[in-house]
Design a protein around this motif. Structure first.
Motif, mmCIF file in Angstrom:
data_model
loop_
_atom_site.group_PDB
_atom_site.id
_atom_site.type_symbol
_atom_site.label_atom_id
_atom_site.label_comp_id
_atom_site.label_asym_id
_atom_site.label_seq_id
_atom_site.Cartn_x
_atom_site.Cartn_y
_atom_site.Cartn_z
ATOM 1 N N ALA A 158 0.815 -1.220 0.000
ATOM 2 C CA ALA A 158 0.000 0.000 0.000
ATOM 3 C C ALA A 158 0.846 1.267 0.000
ATOM 4 C CB ALA A 158 -0.930 -0.006 1.209
ATOM 5 N N GLU A 159 2.134 1.129 0.353
ATOM 6 C CA GLU A 159 2.970 2.317 0.552
ATOM 7 C C GLU A 159 4.069 2.488 -0.486
ATOM 8 O OE1 GLU A 159 4.539 1.685 4.410
ATOM 9 O OE2 GLU A 159 2.621 1.900 5.453
ATOM 10 N N THR A 160 4.253 1.527 -1.410
ATOM 11 C CA THR A 160 5.424 1.548 -2.267
ATOM 12 C C THR A 160 5.084 1.818 -3.730
ATOM 13 O OG1 THR A 160 5.290 -0.856 -2.497
ATOM 14 C CG2 THR A 160 6.727 -0.005 -0.781
ATOM 15 N N SER A 161 6.144 1.987 -4.519
ATOM 16 C CA SER A 161 6.001 2.262 -5.947
ATOM 17 C C SER A 161 5.517 1.029 -6.690
ATOM 18 C CB SER A 161 7.345 2.713 -6.517
ATOM 19 O OG SER A 161 8.297 1.662 -6.395
ATOM 20 N N ALA A 162 5.123 1.227 -7.937
ATOM 21 C CA ALA A 162 4.540 0.140 -8.725
ATOM 22 C C ALA A 162 5.508 -1.017 -8.908
ATOM 23 C CB ALA A 162 4.089 0.671 -10.079
ATOM 24 N N GLU A 163 6.801 -0.725 -9.191
ATOM 25 C CA GLU A 163 7.770 -1.794 -9.439
ATOM 26 C C GLU A 163 7.975 -2.658 -8.201
ATOM 27 O OE1 GLU A 163 12.439 -2.380 -10.824
ATOM 28 O OE2 GLU A 163 11.522 -0.397 -10.825
ATOM 29 N N THR A 164 8.209 -2.016 -7.074
ATOM 30 C CA THR A 164 8.404 -2.757 -5.827
ATOM 31 C C THR A 164 7.116 -3.438 -5.396
ATOM 32 O OG1 THR A 164 10.131 -1.221 -5.101
ATOM 33 C CG2 THR A 164 9.068 -2.560 -3.396
ATOM 34 N N ARG A 165 6.016 -2.771 -5.642
ATOM 35 C CA ARG A 165 4.707 -3.310 -5.265
ATOM 36 C C ARG A 165 4.463 -4.654 -5.937
ATOM 37 N NH1 ARG A 165 -0.630 0.271 -6.173
ATOM 38 N NH2 ARG A 165 0.295 1.354 -4.397
ATOM 39 N N ASP A 166 4.821 -4.773 -7.212
ATOM 40 C CA ASP A 166 4.566 -6.016 -7.938
ATOM 41 C C ASP A 166 5.393 -7.157 -7.371
ATOM 42 O OD1 ASP A 166 3.106 -7.271 -10.179
ATOM 43 O OD2 ASP A 166 5.123 -7.674 -10.930
ATOM 44 N N LEU A 167 6.647 -6.871 -7.001
ATOM 45 C CA LEU A 167 7.491 -7.914 -6.425
ATOM 46 C C LEU A 167 6.915 -8.384 -5.089
ATOM 47 C CD1 LEU A 167 11.348 -7.957 -6.406
ATOM 48 C CD2 LEU A 167 10.095 -8.595 -4.351
ATOM 49 N N LEU A 168 6.448 -7.434 -4.295
ATOM 50 C CA LEU A 168 5.843 -7.796 -3.009
ATOM 51 C C LEU A 168 4.560 -8.595 -3.218
ATOM 52 C CD1 LEU A 168 6.287 -4.346 -1.220
ATOM 53 C CD2 LEU A 168 7.541 -6.437 -0.679
ATOM 54 N N ARG A 169 3.789 -8.206 -4.224
ATOM 55 C CA ARG A 169 2.531 -8.909 -4.513
ATOM 56 C C ARG A 169 2.792 -10.359 -4.921
ATOM 57 N NH1 ARG A 169 -0.041 -10.446 -8.918
ATOM 58 N NH2 ARG A 169 1.553 -9.477 -10.231
ATOM 59 N N VAL A 170 3.795 -10.565 -5.768
ATOM 60 C CA VAL A 170 4.128 -11.925 -6.201
ATOM 61 C C VAL A 170 4.540 -12.784 -5.009
ATOM 62 C CG1 VAL A 170 5.759 -13.310 -7.545
ATOM 63 C CG2 VAL A 170 4.728 -11.271 -8.558
ATOM 64 N N ARG A 171 5.356 -12.220 -4.106
ATOM 65 C CA ARG A 171 5.754 -12.985 -2.917
ATOM 66 C C ARG A 171 4.538 -13.311 -2.062
ATOM 67 N NH1 ARG A 171 10.413 -13.452 -0.110
ATOM 68 N NH2 ARG A 171 11.238 -13.725 -2.222
ATOM 69 N N LEU A 172 3.636 -12.354 -1.917
ATOM 70 C CA LEU A 172 2.436 -12.600 -1.116
ATOM 71 C C LEU A 172 1.621 -13.739 -1.703
ATOM 72 C CD1 LEU A 172 0.583 -11.835 1.226
ATOM 73 C CD2 LEU A 172 -0.434 -10.072 -0.244
ATOM 74 N N LEU A 173 1.466 -13.771 -3.012
ATOM 75 C CA LEU A 173 0.720 -14.845 -3.650
ATOM 76 C C LEU A 173 1.408 -16.193 -3.429
ATOM 77 C CD1 LEU A 173 -0.315 -13.166 -7.033
ATOM 78 C CD2 LEU A 173 -1.686 -13.447 -4.957
ATOM 79 N N GLU A 174 2.747 -16.194 -3.445
ATOM 80 C CA GLU A 174 3.482 -17.432 -3.169
ATOM 81 C C GLU A 174 3.222 -17.899 -1.744
ATOM 82 O OE1 GLU A 174 7.543 -16.524 -3.913
ATOM 83 O OE2 GLU A 174 7.341 -16.541 -6.092
ATOM 84 N N LEU A 175 3.165 -16.957 -0.816
ATOM 85 C CA LEU A 175 2.905 -17.321 0.582
ATOM 86 C C LEU A 175 1.459 -17.786 0.767
ATOM 87 C CD1 LEU A 175 4.891 -14.563 2.523
ATOM 88 C CD2 LEU A 175 5.535 -16.941 2.107
#
Length: 294
Positions: free
Chosen positions: A254-271
């Motif tokens: 919710a707090e980061t840029s689009a590029e970093t956000r996507d990497l975090l989103r992918v990790r969340l989906l893996e978890l």
């Protein structure tokens, strides 16, 4: 940021049983010793019961619900004392239901008689902590029951499809475990157990390379880095606190840029894949993720 522990306990991870399977097996006098040996790799809980004792059915249902929810953190072995005179004599069982834990081949008395589900869960949680303290962190292999029989005492057999993958997990060869789960997914892309197993093997592989003390310091500091958040979320989930791990990532998304956000989103989906998809924590986190993204 939320606090994380300075030690990584991997015993909290769980995997849902495959369709037609569970983590409950029926034990006989002939298979009793074999069942005790399984406790070298993972905790075993033995429920001694009798078809003549009305309380046994309710206790069995409670333990079955708990063990399948725990998804491999321990194995429930049910033993009918009506057919096990030698074991009854050797262990001096005078009333059922009686429940004992087994760690490293050693019996750990838990309780005798009926116990409410909430209390039973607490007692077994203490057994799992004891197991973790003794380095017994393996996962039980799902059991496939013989559905062709109406006899509740039919003994299940380990599902051979997952043997190599779970052996690799038990020996902490997570790279090989991922390979074995990928083979299963190649045969059946919709195999929920293989999908969960692969995600868990990936998680455990990452966590094994973390310094939890450094991760804690980094994530609790001002403006923690993306890598610190990723590592802290991994550790939280590996320790069994999926809700905390998910929350760390969603807050960062919710707090980061689009590029970093996507990497975090992918990790969340893996978890998410490391958990039962129907778990209320996962469902809530998916809703929160959608809110954070849009």
């Amino acid at each position: 940021m939320a606090q994380i522990s300075g030690a990584v306990d991997l015993s909290g991870l769980s995997t849902p049983p495959p369709v037609g399977g569970s983590y409950v097996t029926e034990v006989s006098q002939e298979t009793f010793e074999e069942t005790l040996r399984k406790s070298i790799q993972h905790p075993v809980v033995i429920e001694f019961y009798s078809s003549k004792a009305p309380e046994s059915q309710a206790m069995g249902e409670t333990l079955t619900s708990l063990v399948n929810a725990a998804g491999g953190s321990w194995l429930l072995a049910r033993m009918n004392i009506d057919n096990s005179a030698q074991i009854v004599q050797a262990l001096q069982i005078n009333a059922v239901p009686m429940v004992v834990g087994v760690l490293g081949g050693q019996l750990v008395p838990l309780w005798q008689g009926s116990m409410a589900k909430e209390e039973a869960e607490k007692v077994i949680a203490e057994l799992l902590k004891m197991a973790a303290g003794n380095g017994i962190l393996g996962k039980a292999t799902p059991v496939v029951q013989d559905t062709g029989s109406t006899d509740s005492g039919t003994e299940g057999e380990d599902d051979p499809r997952y043997t190599l993958a779970y052996e690799a997990m038990a020996t902490e060869d997570y790279a090989q475990a991922q390979v074995e789960f990928e083979k299963l997914l190649a045969q059946n892309p919709n195999d929920p157990l293989a999908k969960t197993g692969k995600a868990q093997a990936g998680l455990l592989s990452r966590v094994a390379g973390y310094d939890p003390v450094k991760v804690k310091t980094d994530v609790d500091g001002d403006n923690p880095s993306r890598d610190a958040v990723l590592a802290a979320a991994d550790i939280a989930v590996a320790m069994g606190d999926a809700e905390q791990g998910f929350s760390l990532l969603i807050a960062a998304i919710a707090e980061t840029s689009a590029e970093t956000r996507d990497l975090l989103r992918v990790r969340l989906l893996e978890l998410f894949d490391t958990q039962d998809p129907s778990d209320k924590v996962v469902l809530s986190a998916r809703r929160n993720l959608a809110t954070a993204l849009f």
